[in-house]
Design an enzyme around this catalytic site. Structure first.
Site, short mmCIF file in Angstrom:
data_model
loop_
_atom_site.label_atom_id
_atom_site.label_comp_id
_atom_site.label_asym_id
_atom_site.label_seq_id
_atom_site.Cartn_x
_atom_site.Cartn_y
_atom_site.Cartn_z
N GLY A 73 8.61 1.49 9.85
CA GLY A 73 9.85 0.81 9.48
C GLY A 73 10.70 1.67 8.55
N THR A 74 10.04 2.36 7.65
CA THR A 74 10.76 3.23 6.72
C THR A 74 11.54 4.30 7.48
OG1 THR A 74 9.26 2.85 4.89
CG2 THR A 74 10.44 4.95 4.88
N ASN A 153 11.19 -9.24 2.67
CA ASN A 153 9.74 -9.00 2.74
C ASN A 153 8.98 -9.60 1.57
OD1 ASN A 153 11.39 -6.74 1.61
ND2 ASN A 153 9.38 -6.06 0.90
N THR A 239 6.43 14.69 19.42
CA THR A 239 5.56 14.07 20.42
C THR A 239 5.29 12.62 20.04
OG1 THR A 239 4.55 16.18 20.91
CG2 THR A 239 3.30 14.21 21.52
N CYS A 327 3.15 -5.15 -13.78
CA CYS A 327 1.80 -4.62 -13.98
C CYS A 327 1.11 -4.35 -12.65
CB CYS A 327 0.96 -5.60 -14.77
SG CYS A 327 1.68 -6.04 -16.33
#
Lengths: 388, 127
Positions: A73-74, A153, A239, A327
């Site tokens: 997706g990135t 997301n 490829t 955190c």
């Protein structure tokens, strides 16, 4: 641990469907040829790509020649931004996006700024909605591209993409949407949405990692991100990852066939989890919109405590979740999405994302509802912010 | 995967000395929820020694484990000894912390030192 592990982190990735896995297998050791080869070994992999393209296109109502396979997706989001912007830079240098985009949009846009582009990120309301009017206001003569996430997301908010694309169309501006958390999960029709390009990915819909796609409407100019051979009509060299793309295609086929069934099943689990937690734990808040959210998204904030410690205790019980707490992030920053929605930092810190999928069960929901309250109680008793 | 060692997990799951002291001789508070962690230490002093140490913490696993370890290390020590407890020694006692969590160990010793300073100031004012 005696109980089975529970995967409530389907927003991070999903388990591969058995049918997808079986379908992929021959493309590793039997049909391992390069689809670009002219000899016989090139045949079956080439057919697998064609078939995958047919199903990927089918899932989102596109034509096969409008689908370009990528690795994730990135990559699709980067391809869309760089490819569309570079192909339009003679018309202007302004891009509009929002404050609740995935980092694969946010971070490239920071690069754009360094290269002299102007970038405007529109705000969102408390549910995470972009107001189309805000986009309209930001458009100027230099605006060439608008990019808005379809389903968020983190908090699952589903944007009013059609209204935004109407504005873009009226002003003759390209419109990209990141559908990584939407396609395969909720119905998507790129023509009804009116987008020029659209990102979707395999690992969010029970397909393997390593395959995704970018839809680019026919006639839209886009420059390639990867240059090399003429794979993907020269728009994405390299490829092809044939086993992953074959699996992605199968996952798209299954997702389209079983969409209604999955939505009904997963939404029910989601609502039961929300109700279950709310009935057993005080001072909790559901983040995002109560109804206009993706079927599996349960994003909740537990007041007075911090998300990573909740996540840790759940993990010790074999329950996998995520958190928007600073955190819990490698970068030690609170989620930009939660902050953009105006959540006070303490509430953002106490957030946990339970993301459900088709392999989760009502029994698992019940177990989480059982296990969670004592964890919350224990951490609150430790917290200097909590007064009984 | 959460990269916490055994000792950190033990102190996180079974934190020692959680709570507050109603008539504390000194209280030290550091951090704030905005930056992620917040710790409050309560001490009881007898014959220049830390007779009791308790804490309350809002924060991640590392922050809770650090608070617990600091309280355990400090209990029974003289004030001077306790003031020498350093962020580094706390992290070492815990068998190390992930790099991006080292800042949590800073808060623990700071909160304890603040509580001791608070006590010392009160003593000064009494004189």
């Amino acid at each position: 641990m005696t109980e089975e592990k529970i995967f409530f982190d389907n927003a991070s990735t999903t388990r591969v469907d058995d049918r997808v896995f079986d379908y992929m297998e021959p493309y590793f050791k039997i049909n391992y040829g390069n689809p670009s080869s002219l000899h016989d070994f090139g045949g079956p992999p080439k057919e697998a790509l064609d078939k995958a393209r047919e199903h990927a296109a089918g899932l989102i109502g596109a034509k096969e020649e409008e689908i370009y396979f990528t690795s994730c997706g990135t990559e699709s989001n980067n391809f869309a931004l760089w490819g569309l912007a570079r192909a339009s830079k003679d018309r202007g240098n302004h891009i509009i996006s929002s404050r609740v985009e995935h980092l694969s949009i946010i971070n490239p846009l920071k690069e754009f700024e360094k290269e002299g582009w102007r970038v405007t990120l529109v705000p969102v309301d408390k549910y995470g909605f972009v107001n189309p009017e805000d986009i309209k206001k930001e458009i100027n003569k230099d605006t060439v591209l608008i990019s808005i996430i379809h389903a968020n997301n983190e908090v699952g908010t589903i944007q009013r993409i059609k209204e935004i694309s109407d504005i873009a169309k009226e002003k003759n501006i390209l419109f990209h949407s990141d559908g990584a958390a939407a396609a395969g999960i909720i119905p998507v029709d790129v023509n009804k949405l009116g987008v020029d390009s659209y990102t979707f990915t395999s690992q969010q819909m029970y397909g393997p990692k390593g395959a995704a796609a970018l839809y680019v409407r026919k006639g839209v100019r886009i420059k390639p991100l990867l240059l090399g051979g003429i794979q993907e009509s020269g728009r994405r060299a390299g490829t092809e990852n044939v086993p992953a793309i074959a699996g992605f295609g199968k996952a798209c086929e299954i997702a389209a066939d079983e969409m209604d069934k999955n939505i009904t099943y997963i939404s029910k689990l989601r609502d039961n989890l929300i109700e279950g937690i709310k009935s057993r734990v005080k001072n909790v808040k559901l983040n995002g919109h109560p109804t206009k959210r993706t079927p599996g998204n349960v994003h909740m904030s537990f007041e007075f405590i911090e998300g990573e410690s909740i996540l840790l205790f759940l993990n010790l019980e074999g329950i996998a979740t995520a958190s928007g707490s600073s955190c819990a992030s490698q970068a030690l920053k609170s989620s930009h999405v939660l902050l953009a929605m105006g959540l006070p930092p303490t509430i953002a810190q106490g957030s946990v994302l339970f993301s459900l999928g088709k392999y989760n069960t009502q029994k698992e929901v019940e177990r989480v509802v059982e296990v969670l309250p004592p964890i919350i109680d224990r951490l609150r008793k430790m917290s200097p912010l909590y007064k009984e | 995967m959460i990269m916490y060692g055994k000792k950190v997990m033990d102190h996180f799951m079974n934190p020692r000395n959680v709570g507050d002291i109603k008539d504390a001789d000194g209280i030290g508070e550091v951090g704030n929820p905005v930056c992620g962690d917040m710790m409050t230490f309560y001490i009881k002093v007898k014959d220049n020694k830390l007779d009791d140490v308790k804490f309350k913490t809002f924060g991640c696993g590392a922050a809770i484990a650090v608070s617990s370890m600091v309280s355990e290390m400090a209990k029974g020590k003289t004030l001077d000894e306790a003031l020498k407890i350093s962020n580094k020694s706390v992290a070492e006692e815990l068998g190390g912390l992930p790099k991006n969590k080292l800042h949590c160990s800073n808060l623990g010793a700071d909160a304890l030192h603040k509580a001791i300073e608070n006590y010392q100031e009160k003593q000064k004012n009494k004189k």
